[in-house]
Write an enzyme that holds these catalytic residues in place. Structure first.
Site, PDB file in Angstrom:
ATOM      1  CG  ASP A   9      -1.774  -1.265   1.258  1.00 44.86           C
ATOM      2  OD1 ASP A   9      -2.236  -1.708   0.208  1.00 44.86           O
ATOM      3  OD2 ASP A   9      -1.904  -1.834   2.362  1.00 44.86           O
TER       4      ASP A   9
ATOM      5  CB  THR B 257      -5.662 -10.602   2.344  1.00 48.04           C
ATOM      6  OG1 THR B 257      -5.090 -11.709   1.642  1.00 48.04           O
ATOM      7  CG2 THR B 257      -4.619  -9.502   2.501  1.00 48.04           C
TER       8      THR B 257
ATOM      9  CG  HIS C 177      -1.109  -3.129  -7.134  1.00 46.47           C
ATOM     10  ND1 HIS C 177      -0.184  -3.727  -7.952  1.00 46.47           N
ATOM     11  CD2 HIS C 177      -0.745  -3.467  -5.879  1.00 46.47           C
ATOM     12  CE1 HIS C 177       0.692  -4.399  -7.207  1.00 46.47           C
ATOM     13  NE2 HIS C 177       0.355  -4.265  -5.945  1.00 46.47           N
TER      14      HIS C 177
HETATM   15  P1  IMP Z   1      -1.570 -12.874   3.210  1.00 51.65           P
HETATM   16  O1  IMP Z   1      -0.617 -12.395   2.160  1.00 51.65           O
HETATM   17  O2  IMP Z   1      -3.021 -12.720   2.798  1.00 51.65           O
HETATM   18  O3  IMP Z   1      -1.241 -14.241   3.711  1.00 51.65           O
HETATM   19  O4  IMP Z   1      -1.398 -11.912   4.490  1.00 51.65           O
HETATM   20  C1  IMP Z   1      -0.197 -11.854   5.242  1.00 51.65           C
HETATM   21  C2  IMP Z   1       0.048 -10.423   5.731  1.00 51.65           C
HETATM   22  O5  IMP Z   1       0.368  -9.588   4.624  1.00 51.65           O
HETATM   23  C3  IMP Z   1      -1.175  -9.768   6.395  1.00 51.65           C
HETATM   24  O6  IMP Z   1      -0.704  -8.912   7.417  1.00 51.65           O
HETATM   25  C4  IMP Z   1      -1.815  -8.969   5.259  1.00 51.65           C
HETATM   26  O7  IMP Z   1      -2.590  -7.898   5.713  1.00 51.65           O
HETATM   27  C5  IMP Z   1      -0.578  -8.510   4.537  1.00 51.65           C
HETATM   28  N1  IMP Z   1      -0.790  -8.238   3.116  1.00 51.65           N
HETATM   29  C6  IMP Z   1      -0.846  -9.149   2.109  1.00 51.65           C
HETATM   30  N2  IMP Z   1      -1.015  -8.534   0.927  1.00 51.65           N
HETATM   31  C7  IMP Z   1      -1.051  -7.220   1.179  1.00 51.65           C
HETATM   32  C8  IMP Z   1      -1.159  -6.070   0.330  1.00 51.65           C
HETATM   33  O8  IMP Z   1      -1.244  -6.142  -0.904  1.00 51.65           O
HETATM   34  N3  IMP Z   1      -1.152  -4.851   0.967  1.00 51.65           N
HETATM   35  C9  IMP Z   1      -1.008  -4.754   2.315  1.00 51.65           C
HETATM   36  N4  IMP Z   1      -0.887  -5.800   3.139  1.00 51.65           N
HETATM   37  C10 IMP Z   1      -0.908  -7.024   2.564  1.00 51.65           C
HETATM   38 MG    MG Z   2      -2.580  -2.387  -1.757  1.00 52.66          MG
END
Ligand code: IMP
Ligand code: MG
Length: 348
Positions: free
Chosen positions: A13, A124, A43
């Protein structure tokens, strides 16, 4: 060299989509490519007043560039279909412009339900850790094992990425010009991030080489950060009693583009940013959302002193803070050529 990388330096982000869109507008690239992550990414790009969010499809699609979802991405075919339909409803051509690696691993319903039912670190809920587990346990399902799950796309959309890029070279006698779009960020990298509060891919620039591209074809490496930090997940990141941080969250509209969850906010950690520029070999650094900090009118950073203790340093103005950040980064890292500060959601 013809290929440029855009990579996140914090916790996702940071505004990578905006910079990809800015670079894509110059019309200097043959392909826009994603190399990590999956449907967990979000994105955000503004075209005029219109807000468009891509998840799995590279953001370059919005500028009409041919896009590739690379080998190490995790692919959710159900969400991909929905994403294509949404973009096409917004008059963005996708089906003739999208290629997908035959080596991507599919995210299944089971991966998603297992992720959601056992979510300690605040994922997520996209099934990312679960599909990664199956990939490395060597029981995963790749696109090449069941291409029919992508029957909403032409058959020719499924490719072997490195062969595709070699063919481009053979036919044009020139390296393909790639705009390489990283997902998530350094603080979420499976190795370099704050384990276990990380995602299940590598989020650093060098992981794009796993697309099967030559190291010598890489040109600029754009590192994207915000002038304050945000993180979404279960760890404690924001001092709940700090009124300034509460204001940053509201003024900066810090809510997840994939899940809508509030993002925890904190002041910029300059020590971490320098390390992240180093590991990612950043040549061009963009620091976003300076307009938000200006509105909140409080200028602080964390910076570690010689005793390794993080100190909170305050500045009188945004300009004073920017000058300090720029000089510390340029003096610490020889290959950072430029530090740019952005104060608007549309460009640098
Ligand atoms: P996962 O990738 O869904 O397994 O999440 C693992 C960690 O990464 C969590 O804290 C999510 O909030 C964070 N996260 C995953 N993808 C994003 C993204 O695109 N933006 C911000 N945080 C993310
Ligand atoms: Mg993002």
């Amino acid at each position: 060299m013809p290929s440029d990388i855009v990579v996140g330096l914090q916790y996702g982000d940071e505004g990578k989509g905006k910079i990809v869109n800015f670079l894509a507008e110059r019309n200097e690239y043959d392909y826009c490519v994603r190399y990590n992550g999956g449907a967990n990414a979000g994105h955000t790009i503004y075209i005029g007043d219109k807000k468009i969010v891509t998840h799995q499809i590279p953001s370059g699609i919005i500028r009409g560039i041919i896009c590739i979802i690379g080998d190490n991405c995790y692919l959710d075919p159900v969400k991909l279909k929905a994403e294509i339909e949404l973009l096409e409803k917004n008059n963005i051509e996708v089906k003739t412009k999208l290629y997908i690696s035959n080596k991507c691993h599919y995210i299944s319903h089971k991966h998603i339900s297992d992720d959601c039912s056992n979510n300690i670190i605040g994922t997520t809920g996209s099934g990312i850790g679960n599909v990664a587990r199956d990939k490395y346990f060597r029981i995963g399902m790749r696109v090449s094992n069941n291409p029919s799950l992508l029957d909403f796309l032409p058959k020719s959309s499924i490719i072997d990425v490195s062969e595709f890029l070699i063919n481009h070279y053979t036919n044009n006698l020139a390296f393909p010009r790639l705009l390489i779009e990283g997902a998530q960020g350094f603080g979420l990298d499976i190795t370099h991030g704050d384990y276990p509060y990380v995602t299940s891919s590598h989020c650093i620039s060098t992981d794009c080489l796993n697309l099967g591209i030559p190291l010598s074809s890489i040109g600029k490496i754009w590192g994207i950060a915000k002038i304050y930090e945000t993180y979404v997940g279960s760890k404690n990141f924001q001092d709940e009693n700090d009124k300034i941080l509460q204001q940053l969250q509201i003024v900066g509209e810090e809510f997840g583009s994939t899940t809508g969850r509030p993002r925890q906010c904190n002041y910029l950690n300059l020590t971490n940013l320098i390390k992240s520029c180093w590991v990612n070999n950043i040549t061009h650094l963009v620091i976003n959302k300076c307009d938000i900090l200006e509105k909140v009118n409080d200028f602080r950073i964390y910076y570690t002193n010689n005793n390794n203790i993080p100190l909170l340093i305050s500045f009188q103005s945004l300009l004073e803070m920017q000058i300090y950040i720029r000089s510390q980064i340029i003096n610490s890292i020889p290959f950072v050529k430029d530090v740019l500060f952005s104060d608007n959601p549309n460009g640098i």
